[in-house]
Scaffold this motif. Structure first.
Motif, PDB file in Angstrom:
ATOM      1  N   GLN A 294       5.696  -0.809  -7.834  1.00  0.00           N
ATOM      2  CA  GLN A 294       5.448   0.601  -7.517  1.00  0.00           C
ATOM      3  C   GLN A 294       5.805   0.880  -6.069  1.00  0.00           C
ATOM      4  OE1 GLN A 294       1.271   1.209  -8.386  1.00  0.00           O
ATOM      5  NE2 GLN A 294       1.832   2.597 -10.043  1.00  0.00           N
ATOM      6  N   ALA A 295       6.320   2.097  -5.832  1.00  0.00           N
ATOM      7  CA  ALA A 295       6.601   2.518  -4.462  1.00  0.00           C
ATOM      8  C   ALA A 295       5.525   3.475  -3.966  1.00  0.00           C
ATOM      9  CB  ALA A 295       7.964   3.188  -4.384  1.00  0.00           C
TER      10      ALA A 295
ATOM     11  N   THR B 189       0.845  -1.193   0.000  1.00  0.00           N
ATOM     12  CA  THR B 189       0.000   0.000   0.000  1.00  0.00           C
ATOM     13  C   THR B 189       0.880   1.243   0.000  1.00  0.00           C
ATOM     14  OG1 THR B 189      -0.132   0.015   2.397  1.00  0.00           O
ATOM     15  CG2 THR B 189      -1.914  -1.099   1.230  1.00  0.00           C
ATOM     16  N   CYS B 190       0.309   2.322  -0.500  1.00  0.00           N
ATOM     17  CA  CYS B 190       0.983   3.616  -0.543  1.00  0.00           C
ATOM     18  C   CYS B 190       0.792   4.316   0.800  1.00  0.00           C
ATOM     19  CB  CYS B 190       0.382   4.446  -1.682  1.00  0.00           C
ATOM     20  SG  CYS B 190       1.186   6.022  -1.921  1.00  0.00           S
TER      21      CYS B 190
ATOM     22  N   CYS C 215      -0.069  10.215  -5.297  1.00  0.00           N
ATOM     23  CA  CYS C 215       1.036  10.714  -4.469  1.00  0.00           C
ATOM     24  C   CYS C 215       2.207  11.182  -5.329  1.00  0.00           C
ATOM     25  CB  CYS C 215       1.481   9.643  -3.489  1.00  0.00           C
ATOM     26  SG  CYS C 215       0.240   9.309  -2.225  1.00  0.00           S
ATOM     27  N   LEU C 216       2.455  10.522  -6.452  1.00  0.00           N
ATOM     28  CA  LEU C 216       3.503  10.984  -7.363  1.00  0.00           C
ATOM     29  C   LEU C 216       3.153  12.348  -7.939  1.00  0.00           C
ATOM     30  CD1 LEU C 216       4.341   7.688  -9.262  1.00  0.00           C
ATOM     31  CD2 LEU C 216       5.798   8.904  -7.645  1.00  0.00           C
TER      32      LEU C 216
ATOM     33  N   SER D 100      -2.736   4.883   1.645  1.00  0.00           N
ATOM     34  CA  SER D 100      -3.497   3.631   1.784  1.00  0.00           C
ATOM     35  C   SER D 100      -4.050   3.098   0.475  1.00  0.00           C
ATOM     36  CB  SER D 100      -4.638   3.787   2.796  1.00  0.00           C
ATOM     37  OG  SER D 100      -4.115   4.177   4.030  1.00  0.00           O
ATOM     38  N   ALA D 101      -3.561   3.564  -0.662  1.00  0.00           N
ATOM     39  CA  ALA D 101      -3.995   3.042  -1.950  1.00  0.00           C
ATOM     40  C   ALA D 101      -3.229   1.759  -2.263  1.00  0.00           C
ATOM     41  CB  ALA D 101      -3.755   4.069  -3.045  1.00  0.00           C
ATOM     42  N   GLN D 102      -3.888   0.834  -2.957  1.00  0.00           N
ATOM     43  CA  GLN D 102      -3.226  -0.402  -3.355  1.00  0.00           C
ATOM     44  C   GLN D 102      -2.244  -0.120  -4.484  1.00  0.00           C
ATOM     45  OE1 GLN D 102      -3.567  -3.465  -1.972  1.00  0.00           O
ATOM     46  NE2 GLN D 102      -4.808  -2.446  -0.416  1.00  0.00           N
TER      47      GLN D 102
END
Length: 66
Positions: free
Chosen positions: A21-22, A10-11, A27-28, A14-16
């Motif tokens: 992916q980091a 998760t990011c 968020c990016l 809280s996104a999957q």
């Protein structure tokens, strides 16, 4: 037991995440926007502002309306 052995990645928001992916796209994009805003603010501090009714080029050419 409710804990997973290998939890889903998760990011920070809280996104999957997909494999490899980091951070998520949101968020990016937020990070890019913050860097651009910081650069804009930093660039404005260095430059001096001129009055809007006093264009630079006309005074250098010797044009005067007075």
């Amino acid at each position: 037991m409710t804990d997973e052995i290998y939890p889903e990645p998760t990011c920070e928001c809280s996104a999957q995440l997909e494999r490899g992916q980091a951070r998520c796209r949101k968020c990016l994009a937020r990070g890019r926007w913050l860097r651009k805003q910081t650069a804009k603010r930093h660039g404005r501090r260095i430059k001096t502002r001129r009055p809007p009714r006093n264009p630079r080029g006309l005074t250098l050419r010797g044009v005067s309306w007075t």
